[in-house]
Motif scaffolding. Structure first.
Motif, PDB file in Angstrom:
ATOM      1  N   GLY A  28       0.816  -1.212   0.000  1.00 45.38           N
ATOM      2  CA  GLY A  28       0.000   0.000   0.000  1.00 45.38           C
ATOM      3  C   GLY A  28       0.847   1.258   0.000  1.00 45.38           C
ATOM      4  O   GLY A  28       0.338   2.360  -0.204  1.00 45.38           O
ATOM      5  N   LEU A  29       2.157   1.105   0.251  1.00 42.66           N
ATOM      6  CA  LEU A  29       3.077   2.231   0.191  1.00 42.66           C
ATOM      7  C   LEU A  29       3.510   2.453  -1.253  1.00 42.66           C
ATOM      8  O   LEU A  29       3.587   1.515  -2.033  1.00 42.66           O
ATOM      9  CB  LEU A  29       4.317   1.955   1.046  1.00 42.66           C
ATOM     10  CG  LEU A  29       4.113   1.645   2.525  1.00 42.66           C
ATOM     11  CD1 LEU A  29       5.452   1.399   3.189  1.00 42.66           C
ATOM     12  CD2 LEU A  29       3.359   2.757   3.227  1.00 42.66           C
ATOM     13  N   LYS A  30       3.821   3.690  -1.588  1.00 40.88           N
ATOM     14  CA  LYS A  30       4.343   3.967  -2.928  1.00 40.88           C
ATOM     15  C   LYS A  30       5.141   5.263  -2.905  1.00 40.88           C
ATOM     16  O   LYS A  30       4.976   6.112  -2.019  1.00 40.88           O
ATOM     17  CB  LYS A  30       3.213   4.054  -3.949  1.00 40.88           C
ATOM     18  CG  LYS A  30       2.237   5.198  -3.750  1.00 40.88           C
ATOM     19  CD  LYS A  30       1.178   5.181  -4.844  1.00 40.88           C
ATOM     20  CE  LYS A  30       0.225   6.373  -4.702  1.00 40.88           C
ATOM     21  NZ  LYS A  30      -0.804   6.374  -5.784  1.00 40.88           N
ATOM     22  N   LEU A  31       6.024   5.409  -3.870  1.00 42.06           N
ATOM     23  CA  LEU A  31       6.782   6.640  -3.995  1.00 42.06           C
ATOM     24  C   LEU A  31       5.852   7.775  -4.415  1.00 42.06           C
ATOM     25  O   LEU A  31       4.882   7.554  -5.147  1.00 42.06           O
ATOM     26  CB  LEU A  31       7.903   6.468  -5.017  1.00 42.06           C
ATOM     27  CG  LEU A  31       8.974   5.421  -4.683  1.00 42.06           C
ATOM     28  CD1 LEU A  31       9.963   5.289  -5.834  1.00 42.06           C
ATOM     29  CD2 LEU A  31       9.699   5.769  -3.392  1.00 42.06           C
ATOM     30  N   ASP A  32       6.133   8.975  -3.933  1.00 41.76           N
ATOM     31  CA  ASP A  32       5.342  10.169  -4.267  1.00 41.76           C
ATOM     32  C   ASP A  32       3.866  10.018  -3.896  1.00 41.76           C
ATOM     33  O   ASP A  32       2.976  10.475  -4.626  1.00 41.76           O
ATOM     34  CB  ASP A  32       5.473  10.502  -5.763  1.00 41.76           C
ATOM     35  CG  ASP A  32       6.892  10.863  -6.157  1.00 41.76           C
ATOM     36  OD1 ASP A  32       7.559  11.546  -5.373  1.00 41.76           O
ATOM     37  OD2 ASP A  32       7.336  10.444  -7.248  1.00 41.76           O
ATOM     38  N   PHE A  33       3.616   9.364  -2.769  1.00 44.86           N
ATOM     39  CA  PHE A  33       2.236   9.152  -2.321  1.00 44.86           C
ATOM     40  C   PHE A  33       1.491  10.482  -2.190  1.00 44.86           C
ATOM     41  O   PHE A  33       0.281  10.562  -2.435  1.00 44.86           O
ATOM     42  CB  PHE A  33       2.249   8.412  -0.978  1.00 44.86           C
ATOM     43  CG  PHE A  33       0.897   8.127  -0.400  1.00 44.86           C
ATOM     44  CD1 PHE A  33       0.177   7.007  -0.788  1.00 44.86           C
ATOM     45  CD2 PHE A  33       0.333   8.978   0.545  1.00 44.86           C
ATOM     46  CE1 PHE A  33      -1.081   6.737  -0.248  1.00 44.86           C
ATOM     47  CE2 PHE A  33      -0.919   8.717   1.092  1.00 44.86           C
ATOM     48  CZ  PHE A  33      -1.626   7.590   0.692  1.00 44.86           C
ATOM     49  N   THR A  36      -0.172  14.438  -5.224  1.00 47.28           N
ATOM     50  CA  THR A  36      -1.387  15.202  -5.522  1.00 47.28           C
ATOM     51  C   THR A  36      -1.966  15.863  -4.274  1.00 47.28           C
ATOM     52  O   THR A  36      -2.347  17.034  -4.304  1.00 47.28           O
ATOM     53  CB  THR A  36      -2.463  14.288  -6.148  1.00 47.28           C
ATOM     54  OG1 THR A  36      -1.937  13.701  -7.350  1.00 47.28           O
ATOM     55  CG2 THR A  36      -3.717  15.079  -6.485  1.00 47.28           C
ATOM     56  N   SER A  37      -1.987  15.130  -3.173  1.00 53.57           N
ATOM     57  CA  SER A  37      -2.651  15.629  -1.958  1.00 53.57           C
ATOM     58  C   SER A  37      -1.833  16.666  -1.198  1.00 53.57           C
ATOM     59  O   SER A  37      -2.386  17.531  -0.515  1.00 53.57           O
ATOM     60  CB  SER A  37      -2.987  14.459  -1.025  1.00 53.57           C
ATOM     61  OG  SER A  37      -1.802  13.757  -0.663  1.00 53.57           O
ATOM     62  N   CYS A  38      -0.493  16.589  -1.298  1.00 54.52           N
ATOM     63  CA  CYS A  38       0.378  17.565  -0.617  1.00 54.52           C
ATOM     64  C   CYS A  38       1.726  17.578  -1.342  1.00 54.52           C
ATOM     65  O   CYS A  38       2.715  17.011  -0.849  1.00 54.52           O
ATOM     66  CB  CYS A  38       0.546  17.193   0.853  1.00 54.52           C
ATOM     67  SG  CYS A  38       1.382  18.458   1.840  1.00 54.52           S
ATOM     68  N   ILE A 120      -3.339  15.395   6.206  1.00 55.71           N
ATOM     69  CA  ILE A 120      -2.917  14.603   5.049  1.00 55.71           C
ATOM     70  C   ILE A 120      -1.713  13.708   5.338  1.00 55.71           C
ATOM     71  O   ILE A 120      -1.722  12.507   5.036  1.00 55.71           O
ATOM     72  CB  ILE A 120      -2.587  15.523   3.846  1.00 55.71           C
ATOM     73  CG1 ILE A 120      -3.829  16.311   3.416  1.00 55.71           C
ATOM     74  CG2 ILE A 120      -2.043  14.708   2.685  1.00 55.71           C
ATOM     75  CD1 ILE A 120      -4.968  15.456   2.913  1.00 55.71           C
ATOM     76  N   VAL A 121      -0.655  14.255   5.905  1.00 52.54           N
ATOM     77  CA  VAL A 121       0.611  13.526   6.059  1.00 52.54           C
ATOM     78  C   VAL A 121       0.698  12.904   7.456  1.00 52.54           C
ATOM     79  O   VAL A 121       0.572  13.592   8.467  1.00 52.54           O
ATOM     80  CB  VAL A 121       1.820  14.449   5.826  1.00 52.54           C
ATOM     81  CG1 VAL A 121       3.121  13.648   5.900  1.00 52.54           C
ATOM     82  CG2 VAL A 121       1.706  15.141   4.469  1.00 52.54           C
ATOM     83  N   SER A 122       0.937  11.605   7.496  1.00 47.06           N
ATOM     84  CA  SER A 122       0.982  10.892   8.773  1.00 47.06           C
ATOM     85  C   SER A 122       2.286  11.144   9.518  1.00 47.06           C
ATOM     86  O   SER A 122       3.326  11.453   8.928  1.00 47.06           O
ATOM     87  CB  SER A 122       0.832   9.388   8.543  1.00 47.06           C
ATOM     88  OG  SER A 122       1.992   8.864   7.902  1.00 47.06           O
ATOM     89  N   CYS A 123       2.232  10.974  10.823  1.00 48.00           N
ATOM     90  CA  CYS A 123       3.432  11.086  11.658  1.00 48.00           C
ATOM     91  C   CYS A 123       4.400   9.941  11.363  1.00 48.00           C
ATOM     92  O   CYS A 123       5.620  10.119  11.439  1.00 48.00           O
ATOM     93  CB  CYS A 123       3.035  11.068  13.132  1.00 48.00           C
ATOM     94  SG  CYS A 123       1.983  12.473  13.596  1.00 48.00           S
ATOM     95  N   ALA A 124       3.863   8.785  11.013  1.00 45.49           N
ATOM     96  CA  ALA A 124       4.712   7.641  10.673  1.00 45.49           C
ATOM     97  C   ALA A 124       5.542   7.927   9.433  1.00 45.49           C
ATOM     98  O   ALA A 124       6.731   7.600   9.369  1.00 45.49           O
ATOM     99  CB  ALA A 124       3.854   6.392  10.468  1.00 45.49           C
TER     100      ALA A 124
END
Length: 327
Positions: A28-33, A36-38, A120-124
């Motif tokens: 489920g991870l990917k580069l440049d996740f 678009t969102s941030c 949008i961006v997780s702490c993990a």
């Protein structure tokens, strides 16, 4: 006998199920996740991390270690960042984590990202990116970090005690610890190279100097001149003094850790233990002889692999508004 075979088969099945689930989440991870969102997310992380490290290069090692300590406990889902509550002692307050530093860097990045791209961006993901950028700033390798992690809601101190490898581990314990997280023996040798930066307080290794087997002796696997040097720094009951993990490279990421371990000057028992296994010893000898010819590349690859341990993706977990508390 039949019952024993059934029990073994059941446990093997469970391990397979968990491995499949972990792999599915990692995919489920990917580069440049956040493209678009941030779009500016990774740039913001890099600039703020660079600002902190340029003022205090000693922060790089604990930020790298923080990511490692997060991933080895419940997976890379930011649980090490959560504060304890009246009803629960969190990982952050477990003994192995009391020396962690750099939480202010994570908080500063999170504040900036919440201002730019709220929720949008997780702490993990922040933790994984900060670890990469902190190493890069001090002349270490850089690597592409797949993102898309979500944040966990659970943090329990005893989980840290039960899952973090101890600096006193022998090679069998180290291999078991890494294997339980899906990491190979090579990953063990490579990630141990992170000890090329950072410091340690005396209690983490003082038994090797004064009372290794309980008889007032020293660790015979440690170089005697190094023992004398460390004794000049650390007395038996000293709890406040610290020494460099890898002298002369504490603030710069270099492969000389392997040269030191090869000369029996690894600070921890876990460092010395790498010489007792054929695979890890061969890696140490290769990097020492070639002045780290493949170490930087290997380190990035193993960090990507470690960063996929037990991740939460999709609709699992949450995106915390503050990294030290659940929403």
């Amino acid at each position: 006998m039949a019952n024993t075979k059934l029990l073994i088969a059941f446990f093997l099945h469970l391990m397979l199920v968990f491995s499949v689930l972990d792999l599915a989440n990692a995919q489920g991870l990917k580069l440049d996740f956040y493209k678009t969102s941030c779009p500016s997310a990774e740039h913001i992380v890099k600039e703020i991390t660079k600002k902190f490290i340029s003022r205090a290069a000693t922060l790089a090692a604990p930020l790298l270690r923080m990511h490692f300590h997060d991933c080895f406990v419940r997976g890379c889902e930011g649980s090490v960042l959560l504060n304890s509550t009246k009803k629960n002692q969190a990982e952050k307050d477990a003994f192995p984590n009391l020396s962690l530093r750099g939480f202010q860097v994570i908080d500063a990045v999170k504040t900036a990202l919440e201002k730019k791209c709220p929720g949008i961006v997780s702490c993990a993901d922040i933790l994984a990116l900060v670890a990469r950028d902190a190493v890069s700033v001090i002349n270490g390798p850089s690597w592409s970090v797949p993102t898309g992690r979500r944040d966990g809601r659970i943090s329990i101190a005893t989980d840290a005690l039960n899952n973090l490898p101890s600096p006193a581990f022998n090679i069998t314990q180290l291999k078991q610890s890494f294997a339980s997280k899906g990491l190979s023996v090579k990953d063990l040798a490579v990630l141990s190279g992170g000890h090329t930066i950072g410091i340690s307080h005396c209690p983490s290794f003082v038994n090797r100097l004064y009372n290794f087997t309980g008889k007032g002796d020293t660790d015979p696997t440690m170089d005697q001149n190094y023992i004398a040097h460390l004794k000049s720094k650390c007395k038996p009951t000293d709890t406040t003094t610290f020494v460099d993990l890898s002298p002369r490279s504490t603030h710069t990421f270099k492969p000389n850790y392997y040269t030191l371990v090869g000369k029996r000057r690894g600070l921890f028992q876990s460092d010395a233990a790498l010489l007792t296994d054929s695979t890890t010893k061969a890696y140490i000898q290769l990097q020492a002889a070639s002045k780290g010819s493949t170490f930087m590349k290997d380190f990035g690859e193993s960090m990507v692999k470690m960063g996929q341990i037990g991740v939460l993706t999709g609709k699992s977990g949450e995106i915390r508004k503050q990294c030290n508390r659940i929403n």
